[in-house]
Design a protein around this motif. Structure first.
Motif, PDB file in Angstrom:
ATOM      1  N   PRO A 101       0.820  -1.215   0.000  1.00 56.35           N
ATOM      2  CA  PRO A 101       0.000   0.000   0.000  1.00 56.35           C
ATOM      3  C   PRO A 101       0.855   1.266   0.000  1.00 56.35           C
ATOM      4  N   ILE A 102       0.311   2.323  -0.585  1.00 56.65           N
ATOM      5  CA  ILE A 102       1.024   3.591  -0.580  1.00 56.65           C
ATOM      6  C   ILE A 102       0.942   4.198   0.821  1.00 56.65           C
ATOM      7  N   ARG A 103       1.875   5.051   1.118  1.00 55.78           N
ATOM      8  CA  ARG A 103       1.950   5.677   2.441  1.00 55.78           C
ATOM      9  C   ARG A 103       1.663   7.176   2.335  1.00 55.78           C
ATOM     10  N   LEU A 104       1.867   7.883   3.421  1.00 61.25           N
ATOM     11  CA  LEU A 104       1.463   9.278   3.504  1.00 61.25           C
ATOM     12  C   LEU A 104       2.096  10.161   2.430  1.00 61.25           C
ATOM     13  N   ASN A 105       3.376   9.958   2.126  1.00 62.62           N
ATOM     14  CA  ASN A 105       3.990  10.838   1.126  1.00 62.62           C
ATOM     15  C   ASN A 105       3.339  10.652  -0.243  1.00 62.62           C
ATOM     16  N   ASP A 106       3.040   9.414  -0.626  1.00 63.94           N
ATOM     17  CA  ASP A 106       2.370   9.174  -1.912  1.00 63.94           C
ATOM     18  C   ASP A 106       0.942   9.704  -1.898  1.00 63.94           C
ATOM     19  N   LYS A 107       0.275   9.584  -0.787  1.00 66.69           N
ATOM     20  CA  LYS A 107      -1.096  10.085  -0.693  1.00 66.69           C
ATOM     21  C   LYS A 107      -1.118  11.609  -0.811  1.00 66.69           C
ATOM     22  N   LEU A 108      -0.155  12.271  -0.158  1.00 71.53           N
ATOM     23  CA  LEU A 108      -0.070  13.724  -0.290  1.00 71.53           C
ATOM     24  C   LEU A 108       0.228  14.116  -1.734  1.00 71.53           C
ATOM     25  N   GLY A 109       1.098  13.351  -2.385  1.00 74.38           N
ATOM     26  CA  GLY A 109       1.382  13.604  -3.795  1.00 74.38           C
ATOM     27  C   GLY A 109       0.132  13.449  -4.656  1.00 74.38           C
ATOM     28  N   GLY A 110      -0.697  12.484  -4.320  1.00 71.49           N
ATOM     29  CA  GLY A 110      -1.947  12.287  -5.041  1.00 71.49           C
ATOM     30  C   GLY A 110      -2.907  13.447  -4.863  1.00 71.49           C
ATOM     31  N   VAL A 111      -2.993  13.982  -3.649  1.00 70.39           N
ATOM     32  CA  VAL A 111      -3.848  15.143  -3.399  1.00 70.39           C
ATOM     33  C   VAL A 111      -3.334  16.335  -4.201  1.00 70.39           C
TER      34      VAL A 111
END
Length: 172
Positions: A101-111
């Motif tokens: 699963p992706i983590r916080l840094n990837d999720k922030l990049g997605g936002v």
């Protein structure tokens, strides 16, 4: 030859968006980018600290006092737990993101990517997702700050108390 000519950048008239919406989008993107950079700096700090700790313990070899080794292992374990929430450490190839699963840094990049994908003010949903991710990141970054400000100085003091050599020469 060159010439300086004043000019004004204007919005694309094909998009019915106000200057306030452009400003809101820009401010939001700056906010997301700032949090992403904090997370990335945290990951770099974790890796640098872990490397220094491991190098020091390795230099001590079998002469490393038990207390120092235990404290080093404890700090490393805490750092790893934080790193694994901030960044996916198991993904080594492009296909690994399918398995882990992706983590916080990837999720922030997605936002960031989503909010940057059009000419509009950020939606309520993107602001809500960012707020949730930023809160999660802040929790982990606060844990990291505690380790850096409390545990690392204690570890350094333990090393000084044990009078361990910083530079060691191997004896034949």
């Amino acid at each position: 030859d060159s010439a300086d000519v004043p000019f004004t950048v204007v919005a694309d008239p094909n998009y019915p968006i106000s200057q306030q919406d452009y400003d809101a989008q820009f401010a939001f993107l700056q906010q997301v980018q700032g949090k992403f950079n904090e997370v990335q700096k945290g990951v770099k700090d974790i890796r640098s600290t872990r490397t220094q700790i491991n190098d020091f313990v390795a230099k001590q070899g079998k002469d490393c006092p038990k207390e120092v080794k235990q404290m080093a292992d404890s700090i490393n374990k805490q750092l790893t737990a934080i790193e694994e929430k901030l960044h996916q450490t198991k993904a080594k190839s492009g296909q690994d993101v399918l398995n882990y699963p992706i983590r916080l840094n990837d999720k922030l990049g997605g936002v960031f990517d989503m909010a940057n994908s059009g000419n509009m003010a950020p939606s309520k949903q993107s602001r809500d997702v960012y707020a949730d991710l930023a809160a999660q990141a802040d929790v982990e970054l606060a844990k990291l700050k505690t380790i850096m400000n409390q545990d690392i100085p204690k570890f350094n003091q333990l090393i000084r108390d044990k009078s361990l050599p910083v530079i060691s020469v191997k004896k034949d």
